[in-house]
Every structure is written in structure tokens, then in C-alpha cells.
Write a protein that holds these residues in place. Structure first.
Motif, PDB file in Angstrom:
ATOM      1  N   ASN A 395       0.828  -1.214   0.000  1.00 16.24           N
ATOM      2  CA  ASN A 395       0.000   0.000   0.000  1.00 16.24           C
ATOM      3  C   ASN A 395       0.861   1.263   0.000  1.00 16.24           C
ATOM      4  OD1 ASN A 395      -2.494  -1.266  -0.077  1.00 16.24           O
ATOM      5  ND2 ASN A 395      -2.689  -1.377   2.144  1.00 16.24           N
ATOM      6  N   GLU A 396       1.889   1.262   0.832  1.00 14.02           N
ATOM      7  CA  GLU A 396       2.765   2.431   0.922  1.00 14.02           C
ATOM      8  C   GLU A 396       3.525   2.676  -0.379  1.00 14.02           C
ATOM      9  OE1 GLU A 396       5.250   1.660   4.245  1.00 14.02           O
ATOM     10  OE2 GLU A 396       3.614   1.780   5.717  1.00 14.02           O
ATOM     11  N   ALA A 397       3.813   1.607  -1.117  1.00 10.16           N
ATOM     12  CA  ALA A 397       4.560   1.745  -2.369  1.00 10.16           C
ATOM     13  C   ALA A 397       3.657   1.987  -3.572  1.00 10.16           C
ATOM     14  CB  ALA A 397       5.405   0.486  -2.597  1.00 10.16           C
ATOM     15  N   GLY A 398       2.348   2.042  -3.356  1.00 10.44           N
ATOM     16  CA  GLY A 398       1.436   2.271  -4.463  1.00 10.44           C
ATOM     17  C   GLY A 398       1.320   1.098  -5.412  1.00 10.44           C
ATOM     18  N   VAL A 399       1.458  -0.112  -4.875  1.00  4.94           N
ATOM     19  CA  VAL A 399       1.373  -1.329  -5.692  1.00  4.94           C
ATOM     20  C   VAL A 399      -0.074  -1.815  -5.723  1.00  4.94           C
ATOM     21  CG1 VAL A 399       2.111  -3.732  -5.922  1.00  4.94           C
ATOM     22  CG2 VAL A 399       3.725  -1.989  -5.103  1.00  4.94           C
ATOM     23  N   SER A 400      -0.594  -2.077  -6.904  1.00  4.20           N
ATOM     24  CA  SER A 400      -1.916  -2.705  -7.022  1.00  4.20           C
ATOM     25  C   SER A 400      -1.782  -4.178  -6.660  1.00  4.20           C
ATOM     26  CB  SER A 400      -2.460  -2.555  -8.445  1.00  4.20           C
ATOM     27  OG  SER A 400      -2.693  -1.203  -8.758  1.00  4.20           O
ATOM     28  N   TRP A 401      -2.605  -4.630  -5.698  1.00  9.72           N
ATOM     29  CA  TRP A 401      -2.477  -6.014  -5.235  1.00  9.72           C
ATOM     30  C   TRP A 401      -3.852  -6.561  -4.882  1.00  9.72           C
ATOM     31  CZ3 TRP A 401      -4.019  -7.391  -0.278  1.00  9.72           C
ATOM     32  CH2 TRP A 401      -4.260  -6.334   0.611  1.00  9.72           C
ATOM     33  N   GLN A 402      -3.919  -7.860  -4.729  1.00 13.27           N
ATOM     34  CA  GLN A 402      -5.149  -8.553  -4.385  1.00 13.27           C
ATOM     35  C   GLN A 402      -4.807  -9.793  -3.564  1.00 13.27           C
ATOM     36  OE1 GLN A 402      -6.949 -10.200  -8.084  1.00 13.27           O
ATOM     37  NE2 GLN A 402      -5.024  -9.683  -9.093  1.00 13.27           N
ATOM     38  N   MET A 403      -5.800 -10.358  -2.907  1.00 13.61           N
ATOM     39  CA  MET A 403      -5.601 -11.570  -2.100  1.00 13.61           C
ATOM     40  C   MET A 403      -6.454 -12.685  -2.680  1.00 13.61           C
ATOM     41  SD  MET A 403      -4.198 -12.977   0.697  1.00 13.61           S
ATOM     42  CE  MET A 403      -3.813 -11.747   1.943  1.00 13.61           C
ATOM     43  N   ALA A 404      -5.897 -13.910  -2.734  1.00 20.56           N
ATOM     44  CA  ALA A 404      -6.668 -15.013  -3.308  1.00 20.56           C
ATOM     45  C   ALA A 404      -6.199 -16.344  -2.758  1.00 20.56           C
ATOM     46  CB  ALA A 404      -6.543 -15.012  -4.830  1.00 20.56           C
ATOM     47  N   GLU A 405      -7.068 -17.330  -2.843  1.00 23.39           N
ATOM     48  CA  GLU A 405      -6.665 -18.709  -2.620  1.00 23.39           C
ATOM     49  C   GLU A 405      -6.826 -19.460  -3.937  1.00 23.39           C
ATOM     50  OE1 GLU A 405     -10.546 -20.905  -0.821  1.00 23.39           O
ATOM     51  OE2 GLU A 405      -9.557 -19.527   0.557  1.00 23.39           O
ATOM     52  N   LEU A 406      -6.286 -20.667  -4.003  1.00 30.40           N
ATOM     53  CA  LEU A 406      -6.256 -21.408  -5.270  1.00 30.40           C
ATOM     54  C   LEU A 406      -7.459 -22.344  -5.368  1.00 30.40           C
ATOM     55  CD1 LEU A 406      -4.662 -21.954  -7.862  1.00 30.40           C
ATOM     56  CD2 LEU A 406      -3.435 -23.747  -6.649  1.00 30.40           C
ATOM     57  N   GLY A 407      -8.583 -21.799  -5.846  1.00 32.71           N
ATOM     58  CA  GLY A 407      -9.741 -22.619  -6.117  1.00 32.71           C
ATOM     59  C   GLY A 407     -10.661 -22.813  -4.928  1.00 32.71           C
ATOM     60  N   LYS A 408     -11.831 -23.397  -5.200  1.00 30.38           N
ATOM     61  CA  LYS A 408     -12.786 -23.714  -4.149  1.00 30.38           C
ATOM     62  C   LYS A 408     -12.210 -24.759  -3.195  1.00 30.38           C
ATOM     63  CE  LYS A 408     -17.074 -22.524  -6.553  1.00 30.38           C
ATOM     64  NZ  LYS A 408     -18.374 -23.007  -7.086  1.00 30.38           N
ATOM     65  N   VAL A 409     -12.783 -24.822  -2.024  1.00 32.60           N
ATOM     66  CA  VAL A 409     -12.197 -25.594  -0.928  1.00 32.60           C
ATOM     67  C   VAL A 409     -11.959 -27.054  -1.304  1.00 32.60           C
ATOM     68  CG1 VAL A 409     -12.576 -26.423   1.415  1.00 32.60           C
ATOM     69  CG2 VAL A 409     -13.132 -24.061   0.828  1.00 32.60           C
ATOM     70  N   ASP A 410     -12.932 -27.728  -1.875  1.00 34.15           N
ATOM     71  CA  ASP A 410     -12.766 -29.151  -2.180  1.00 34.15           C
ATOM     72  C   ASP A 410     -12.551 -29.411  -3.664  1.00 34.15           C
ATOM     73  OD1 ASP A 410     -12.905 -30.211   0.395  1.00 34.15           O
ATOM     74  OD2 ASP A 410     -15.097 -30.154   0.404  1.00 34.15           O
ATOM     75  N   GLN A 411     -12.164 -28.367  -4.403  1.00 34.82           N
ATOM     76  CA  GLN A 411     -12.000 -28.521  -5.844  1.00 34.82           C
ATOM     77  C   GLN A 411     -10.637 -29.100  -6.212  1.00 34.82           C
ATOM     78  OE1 GLN A 411     -14.581 -27.786  -8.026  1.00 34.82           O
ATOM     79  NE2 GLN A 411     -13.318 -28.935  -9.450  1.00 34.82           N
ATOM     80  N   GLY A 412      -9.640 -28.818  -5.417  1.00 34.37           N
ATOM     81  CA  GLY A 412      -8.289 -29.285  -5.738  1.00 34.37           C
ATOM     82  C   GLY A 412      -7.281 -28.472  -4.962  1.00 34.37           C
ATOM     83  N   GLY A 413      -6.344 -27.854  -5.673  1.00 30.68           N
ATOM     84  CA  GLY A 413      -5.349 -27.013  -5.020  1.00 30.68           C
ATOM     85  C   GLY A 413      -3.961 -27.277  -5.558  1.00 30.68           C
ATOM     86  N   GLY A 414      -2.978 -26.721  -4.882  1.00 28.23           N
ATOM     87  CA  GLY A 414      -1.594 -26.891  -5.309  1.00 28.23           C
ATOM     88  C   GLY A 414      -0.672 -26.287  -4.285  1.00 28.23           C
TER      89      GLY A 414
END
Length: 462
Positions: A395-414
Motif C-alpha cells: 500500500n505504501e509503495a502504491g502497488v496494485s495487489w489482491q488476495m486469493a486462494e487457489l480454487g474452491k475448498v474441495d476442488q483441488g489445489g496446489g
């Protein structure tokens, strides 16, 4: 306060980086993408990425380091681990015990089709290579596309022969066949996973027989002749070779607006390139910094060139010894951004991602507090304190960012390498680029997300 003002003040939602980026910065981001596309075209294997990155480092004053060598404050070093892993580090003037090291880790291996150790055979008028796919692939995606052959062959006299065939327009390419739809009734009744088998990913490498005299296996013999005349290798040399088939595609702009990049190997060179360029571009002389380009992530990070190996911590220990710092204290104070990609929300496949906790193209670099699958298995799960530290930094550096997880809970993952760093008592979180069609022979990323990832790493090291 109006409801609109209150919403702006209190609510969180992903915002497009285009909403805040200036025209000047947008121009810089597109220019940065051009150098990245060159990196992609020159670095289709981990060996090529190491070679290219070393050349970049040497041009910026980095010196080769060997274990047990001299380390001085202000020094810039690189360690080439068997040609397949690269660790760059700068020794800062500040207190390592107080601030720890600042670590960026990405991987430079990508899913591909490896040749078996005894690959060459002849069948029904074709010369063929037997293969063993590497990493998580959809096998059907690797048929009926142009392939190039990359790698090394180490001959019986220990001479190393570099192989790269199929990248130039005047060179031949290679090919894995698929079944014509007219005769594919049985194949098309199978699942996608069963339609093409691992043992069915055999590469066509020729069809012309050796014609000096009639002999069994004349096509195979002719191919051996060509290899021997061009590279001086014999069939036994395949046993000590590392040869791989990769897509013979170039990195290209996608879309009328040229805002996206299509290429093989975005996962994870789209993080590796911002990582090393951020290290090269930072002006901070106080911090001790590491940029790790790791191998074997796609198969579990095992082995002497993977992040489960001891090399990174061995080098950190040598830096600590050189500056008189307590190695265990330094680890506890160190910070790491595990630079790896996440799955961008794809409107063609909306059902596998939970929109509220997914990442989107052009919304900037993505933070993944945890990865893993089904109950957060196989992940490190960054602490709330470290997540807040990174969030505030961006935020302080003016970086565009987002938060995410990898897919739905029981769909898979990595998984990523984050847990292998965190297991060393180093705070770690995944930070990287959203990718469309991850692990496909041709993946897609946004130029803005690439640039915001570079900007995030620069902020971390500043």
C-alpha cells in the motif's frame, strides 16, 4: 457520512490496476513486458534460465561464489548450482541479527515432456522418442502442437553437448500425434485424463531410412547417424542426457490492445524475472538480500537443486559467519516472498473458483496467505502479522495487489516452495502473478500484473 462514502471507507474489493496507474507508468509496464518476453524465449528450461540470468548478473557486477569462499560487506555474488539452480545475494551494511535477510524465491522449471533415458525406437515407418512427462500436465494438451528439443547430452568422455532444435524458423520441429476425430469414437468416450496416456506421448523425430544397404531398423539407424554427425553422440550417450520437449512457440502479445502475454513457461518465470530485475535495480545497501531461482518445484522440490535441499541455508550460514552474525537469530528475523503464481479467474470456467476469494487479471500482484489443498494440506499458511506487514508495504509503495486462494475448498489445489522456506523458521508468504491456463503449453498473463509484481519486489527490497 453517506452510504457511498462509508462503502469506500470500509469495504474491500479487487480494483483494476488501470484505475490508478498513470500513463507514464503504463508505458513503462509495457516496455518492461518486452524484456520479459525475450527472457521467456531464451529460457525454456531451468538450465537456460540459469545461464541467461548469470549473464544478466555478471553485467551488473555480480561475482561467482563457491562454498567456503570470501564474503565481504557490499559484495554481490551468484552461486550456480549444477547449472539448474541459481542463488544471487548481496551483503548489506546493516545488522543481519536485527533485520534478518530479505529473500525472494521463485522456480524456473515448468511442466514439459522429458525424454526417457533410452528413448529412440522405430515403429511403422516412424522414428520415435519415448517420453516421461514432467510436472502436472493435461496430457492431451501436448499432442498436435509444434515442439522443440532442448537440453544437454554428457558424452562418455564427459564432454557436454548443448541441444536446442526447433526454435529457429529454418529448423525442424517435433510432434506428438493425436487420433483423427473420424476414428476417435472410443477415445472420445473416455475421460480427458484417459484419452491420452503417459506412454502414448511418443514424439515423432523422423521417417527416412538409412539407404546404403538394407538393414533392420534403418530409420532408427539414420537418426543415429544424423545425431552423430551433428553432435558427435552415440545412442549410449542418451543414458547420461537431460533432453526435454517444450512448445516451439514464441511469447506473443494477446488481444487487440496488446495488454496480455501468451507464452510457454509463465509458471514460474513470470515471477523469476521480476525477482532478479528487482534485485538488480534496488539501490538499498543496508539490507542483505537473496534471490533464489529454484529447480524441481513442479515435482515436489526434492533433490540437490530443489528448495528442500540445503543450499540456500548453507549460503545464508556462510554470510552470517562472514559478518559475525548468529545464524539462528538471523533466520528468525528474515523475511521471504515466495514468488509463485495463482490461478486467475477465467470466465470460461467460473465454477472451480470462488469469486470473492479469487484473483483477477489486471488487479495486480496476488498475495496467497496459504496454498495446499482440501483442508489447507501441504502449506505453510503465513501469519496474520507477516501478511499485514506485506499488505502495508504494498500500500505504501502504491502497488496494485489482491488476495486469493487457489480454487474452491474441495476442488483441488496446489503447492509452492513457501513451506520449505517457512520450515527454516523464516516468515514467508506467496506473492505472484495471476495466470490463465496455468500448466498448459501456452499460458496467459497481464502486462500490468507482471509490472506490479516487479514493483512489489522492489518495495520489499527497498
Amino acid at each position: 457520512m453517506t452510504a457511498k462514502e462509508l462503502k469506500n471507507e470500509l469495504e474491500y474489493k479487487n480494483k483494476s490496476a488501470y484505475d490508478s496507474i498513470t500513463e507514464d507508468e503504463l508505458e513503462r509496464s509495457f516496455a518492461y513486458a518486452e524484456s520479459y518476453k525475450l527472457y521467456l524465449d531464451c529460457c525454456k528450461t531451468e538450465r537456460e534460465a540459469v545461464t541467461y540470468s548469470i549473464a544478466m548478473a555478471k553485467a551488473r557486477g555480480y561475482e561467482e561464489y563457491t562454498l567456503g569462499g570470501e564474503i565481504v560487506v557490499g559484495g554481490k555474488y551468484y552461486y550456480n548450482n549444477r547449472g539448474k539452480q541459481l542463488i544471487l545475494f548481496r551483503v548489506g551494511e546493516g545488522s543481519l541479527e536485527k533485520d534478518g535477510a530479505y529473500v525472494l524465491v521463485a522456480h524456473i522449471d515448468s511442466p514439459r515432456i522429458d525424454l526417457k533415458q533410452n528413448p529412440l525406437y522405430e515403429d511403422s515407418g516412424f522414428g520415435m522418442f519415448k517420453t516421461h512427462y514432467y510436472g502436472g500436465v493435461k496430457k492431451y494438451q501436448w499432442t498436435a502442437i509444434p515442439l522443440a528439443l532442448h537440453g544437454v547430452v554428457v558424452k562418455s568422455d564427459n564432454t557436454v553437448v548443448d541441444i536446442c532444435i526447433g526454435e529457429d524458423e529454418d529448423e525442424p520441429i517435433f510432434y506428438i500425434s493425436d487420433l483423427l476425430p473420424h476414428l476417435a469414437k472410443n477415445q472420445m468416450s473416455k475421460t480427458l485424463a484417459e484419452g491420452i496416456t503417459g506412454e502414448g506421448l511418443n514424439i515423432i523425430v523422423g521417417s527416412e531410412p538409412y539407404r546404403e544397404e538394407e538393414t533392420d531398423g534403418a530409420i532408427r539407424l539414420n537418426l543415429l547417424r544424423i545425431l552423430n554427425e551433428k553432435y558427435g553422440i552415440k545412442e549410449e550417450d542418451f543414458l547420461s542426457a537431460e533432453l526435454t520437449a517444450v512448445p516451439a512457440f514464441k511469447a506473443r502479445d494477446i488481444g487487440l490492445d496488446r495488454s496480455l502475454i501468451g507464452s510457454y513457461g509463465h509458471d514460474d518465470r513470470v515471477c523469476a524475472y521480476p525477482e532478479i530485475t528487482a534485485l538488480f535495480d534496488t539501490k538499498n545497501t543496508e539490507k542483505t538480500m537473496f534471490a533464489v531461482l529454484a529447480d524441481k518445484e513442479e515435482t515436489g522440490s526434492d533433490g540437490v537443486t530443489g528448495m528442500q535441499g540445503e543450499l540456500f541455508t548453507d549460503l545464508l550460514a556462510e554470510v552470517c559467519e562472514a559478518v559475525g552474525a548468529n545464524y539462528r537469530v538471523v533466520k528468525s528475523k528474515s523475511k521471504c516472498l515466495s514468488a509463485d503464481v495463482n490461478a486467475a479467474f477465467d470466465p470460461n470456467f467460473p465454477d472451480v473458483l470462488e469469486r470473492k476469494n479469487a484473483c483477477f487479471i489486471n488487479c495486480g500482484v496476488v498475495l496467497s496467505k496459504f496454498t495446499g489443498s482440501r483442508g489447507k494440506g501441504g502449506t505453510s499458511d503465513a501469519s496474520s502479522e507477516f501478511t499485514a506487514y506485506v499488505r502495508n508495504l504494498l500500500n505504501e509503495a502504491g502497488v496494485s495487489w489482491q488476495m486469493a486462494e487457489l480454487g474452491k475448498v474441495d476442488q483441488g489445489g496446489g503447492g509452492t516452495v513457501a513451506k520449505y522456506v517457512a520450515n527454516r523458521n523464516i516468515d514467508t508468504i506467496d506473492v505472484g502473478v495471476p495466470v490463465v491456463s496455468m500448466h498448459a503449453p501456452y499460458e496467459v498473463v497481464s502486462k500490468l500484473d507482471l509490472y506490479m509484481t516487479y514493483k512489489a519486489f522492489c518495495a520489499f527490497l527497498a
